[in-house]
Design a protein around this motif. Structure first.
Motif, mmCIF file in Angstrom:
data_model
loop_
_atom_site.group_PDB
_atom_site.id
_atom_site.type_symbol
_atom_site.label_atom_id
_atom_site.label_comp_id
_atom_site.label_asym_id
_atom_site.label_seq_id
_atom_site.Cartn_x
_atom_site.Cartn_y
_atom_site.Cartn_z
ATOM 1 N N ARG A 40 -57.832 -44.651 -18.169
ATOM 2 C CA ARG A 40 -57.695 -44.849 -19.620
ATOM 3 C C ARG A 40 -56.287 -44.551 -20.113
ATOM 4 O O ARG A 40 -55.710 -45.321 -20.888
ATOM 5 N N GLU A 41 -55.713 -43.425 -19.674
ATOM 6 C CA GLU A 41 -54.446 -42.969 -20.243
ATOM 7 C C GLU A 41 -53.224 -43.490 -19.490
ATOM 8 O O GLU A 41 -52.134 -43.590 -20.072
ATOM 9 N N LEU A 42 -53.386 -43.823 -18.216
ATOM 10 C CA LEU A 42 -52.244 -44.232 -17.405
ATOM 11 C C LEU A 42 -52.363 -45.666 -16.906
ATOM 12 O O LEU A 42 -51.659 -46.069 -15.970
ATOM 13 N N GLY A 43 -53.256 -46.444 -17.510
ATOM 14 C CA GLY A 43 -53.409 -47.839 -17.115
ATOM 15 C C GLY A 43 -53.868 -47.996 -15.685
ATOM 16 O O GLY A 43 -53.492 -48.954 -14.999
ATOM 17 N N GLY A 44 -54.699 -47.059 -15.214
ATOM 18 C CA GLY A 44 -55.155 -47.086 -13.832
ATOM 19 C C GLY A 44 -56.238 -48.106 -13.572
ATOM 20 O O GLY A 44 -56.927 -48.560 -14.494
ATOM 21 N N THR A 45 -56.394 -48.460 -12.296
ATOM 22 C CA THR A 45 -57.447 -49.400 -11.889
ATOM 23 C C THR A 45 -58.313 -48.773 -10.792
ATOM 24 O O THR A 45 -58.835 -49.475 -9.929
ATOM 25 N N ILE A 46 -58.465 -47.455 -10.841
ATOM 26 C CA ILE A 46 -59.257 -46.763 -9.822
ATOM 27 C C ILE A 46 -60.712 -47.212 -9.931
ATOM 28 O O ILE A 46 -61.310 -47.118 -11.011
ATOM 29 N N PRO A 47 -61.348 -47.696 -8.852
ATOM 30 C CA PRO A 47 -62.761 -48.087 -8.898
ATOM 31 C C PRO A 47 -63.655 -46.834 -8.832
ATOM 32 O O PRO A 47 -64.048 -46.398 -7.751
ATOM 33 N N VAL A 48 -63.963 -46.291 -9.971
ATOM 34 C CA VAL A 48 -64.654 -45.000 -10.049
ATOM 35 C C VAL A 48 -65.984 -45.028 -9.314
ATOM 36 O O VAL A 48 -66.372 -44.046 -8.659
ATOM 37 N N ASP A 49 -66.689 -46.139 -9.371
ATOM 38 C CA ASP A 49 -68.004 -46.227 -8.729
ATOM 39 C C ASP A 49 -67.918 -46.130 -7.207
ATOM 40 O O ASP A 49 -68.942 -45.913 -6.542
ATOM 41 N N LEU A 77 -59.808 -48.440 -0.417
ATOM 42 C CA LEU A 77 -59.502 -48.769 -1.810
ATOM 43 C C LEU A 77 -58.009 -49.010 -1.993
ATOM 44 O O LEU A 77 -57.174 -48.341 -1.376
ATOM 45 N N THR A 78 -57.690 -49.957 -2.868
ATOM 46 C CA THR A 78 -56.331 -50.178 -3.342
ATOM 47 C C THR A 78 -56.382 -50.213 -4.863
ATOM 48 O O THR A 78 -57.227 -50.911 -5.441
ATOM 49 N N PHE A 79 -55.499 -49.457 -5.512
ATOM 50 C CA PHE A 79 -55.528 -49.393 -6.980
ATOM 51 C C PHE A 79 -54.119 -49.072 -7.481
ATOM 52 O O PHE A 79 -53.223 -48.711 -6.709
ATOM 53 N N THR A 80 -53.939 -49.233 -8.776
ATOM 54 C CA THR A 80 -52.648 -48.932 -9.391
ATOM 55 C C THR A 80 -52.813 -47.857 -10.451
ATOM 56 O O THR A 80 -53.874 -47.740 -11.090
ATOM 57 N N VAL A 81 -51.745 -47.093 -10.650
ATOM 58 C CA VAL A 81 -51.656 -46.106 -11.723
ATOM 59 C C VAL A 81 -50.241 -46.169 -12.284
ATOM 60 O O VAL A 81 -49.275 -46.058 -11.514
ATOM 61 N N THR A 131 -48.734 -48.720 -6.933
ATOM 62 C CA THR A 131 -49.893 -49.032 -6.093
ATOM 63 C C THR A 131 -50.154 -47.909 -5.100
ATOM 64 O O THR A 131 -49.231 -47.374 -4.474
ATOM 65 N N PHE A 132 -51.450 -47.588 -4.933
ATOM 66 C CA PHE A 132 -51.878 -46.541 -3.999
ATOM 67 C C PHE A 132 -53.071 -47.055 -3.200
ATOM 68 O O PHE A 132 -53.774 -47.980 -3.629
ATOM 69 N N THR A 133 -53.299 -46.442 -2.040
ATOM 70 C CA THR A 133 -54.460 -46.792 -1.223
ATOM 71 C C THR A 133 -55.191 -45.525 -0.799
ATOM 72 O O THR A 133 -54.604 -44.445 -0.684
ATOM 73 N N LEU A 134 -56.483 -45.683 -0.562
ATOM 74 C CA LEU A 134 -57.318 -44.642 0.030
ATOM 75 C C LEU A 134 -58.118 -45.283 1.162
ATOM 76 O O LEU A 134 -58.777 -46.307 0.943
#
Length: 328
Positions: free
Chosen positions: A228-237, A262-266, A270-273
């Protein structure tokens, strides 16, 4: 007396984002073991979820600490004395803070918290319960030295840091915070601090992984806040809450574990897990008498009195600001 509108000392950028939050999140996600400081769990939603956690059967610390505050009020009054400005590091608990204020007859109450909306709501509640008590909320990052309101500048101070929040920090950070508290409060101040005690790991793990899943939602809320605050795309589910006892470091650790790659941005990065990889979100260190004393002394506080609940699960420690020794 109604709560003062208070001071805002949080550093926001032009988009209204807390610079420290963004910096901690990005720095933490760049590490081999991804980790984000636990203080960022406490936005308004996180603070409300934590209040829910404190009422859970598995979460004993709040009941234990409340018992001490309820049953030892006369002893607190004798040790602390009247007329101090109580500076609480974190928004006041609806249960614990009134017990302390009733016991010691303070001159004023100053809650410090980084979550502004929750801070102001807690301050209003306390002002309503104590209509004759001046309340001065300060929205600030108390990990740094805070300039307190002018209205309490000449009052002796009592710092109040309940809940064993100090246990959320690694020792180096905890020592730095204790020294920062001393700087904020002044040389003649006292500190009343909660510290949870080492006990059966099964009891500890249950306290941080309740059957109803409230603690899981509290942990997952951090990912939602980042989105919400940092424009993230973390797939919380695709994240799972994990709590485990680490005996080597005497702490319960909370993690967010990826259930798939996972691949997401903040904030545009871009970051991966990998599957099974985690973001370390909280430590809850537990203490013995010796380790508690060592931590306080390193932080320039001298323990003078301690109390435990009836089951010996939790301690409240009163300490005085250490007087620096003159150089030989």
């Amino acid at each position: 007396m109604a709560a003062d509108a208070g001071l805002t000392l949080v550093d926001l950028d032009s988009d209204g984002v807390d610079r420290a939050f963004r910096g901690d999140v990005l720095d933490g996600l760049r590490q081999p073991q991804k980790a984000i400081p636990a203080r960022w769990l406490y936005d308004e939603a996180g603070s409300e979820l934590f209040e829910d956690i404190t009422r859970l059967e598995e979460y004993y610390p709040t009941r234990a600490e409340t018992e001490i505050l309820r049953d030892r009020g006369a002893e607190f009054a004798a040790e602390i004395g009247p007329g101090r400005a109580v500076v609480e590091f974190g928004s006041g608990s609806s249960v614990k803070t009134p017990l302390l204020l009733e016991a010691i007859a303070p001159a004023a109450y100053v809650p410090l918290d980084i979550s502004g909306d929750f801070l102001r709501a807690a301050a209003r509640d306390l002002a309503d319960k104590f209509p004759g008590l001046p309340v001065y909320p300060v929205e600030a990052d108390f990990m740094r030295e805070v300039a307190l309101p002018d209205a309490v500048a000449d009052s002796p101070k009592l710092g109040f840091f309940p809940g064993s929040t100090i246990g959320n920090m690694v020792p180096r950070t905890a020592v730095n915070l204790l020294r920062t508290m001393r700087a904020t409060l002044g040389a003649d101040s006292k500190l009343l601090i909660g510290m949870d005690l080492i006990k059966d790991p099964a009891v500890l793990e249950a306290a941080y992984d309740d059957a109803a899943g409230v603690t899981a939602q509290f942990n997952l809320n951090l990912a939602r806040r980042i989105n919400r605050e940092l424009g993230g795309t973390i797939p919380v589910d695709d994240l799972r809450h994990v709590a485990r006892w680490n005996d080597d470091f005497a702490r319960v650790e909370m993690h967010l574990e990826a259930q798939r790659a996972l691949t997401f941005t903040v904030a545009g990065e871009t970051f991966t897990l990998a599957r099974g990889e985690t973001i370390h979100t909280e430590n809850s260190h537990k203490f013995s008498r010796r380790s508690a004393n060592a931590l306080l002394l390193a932080g320039e506080w001298t323990p003078v009195r301690r109390w435990k609940d009836s089951e010996g699960r939790f301690s409240l420690i009163l300490a005085e600001a250490t007087i620096p020794r003159a150089a030989p």
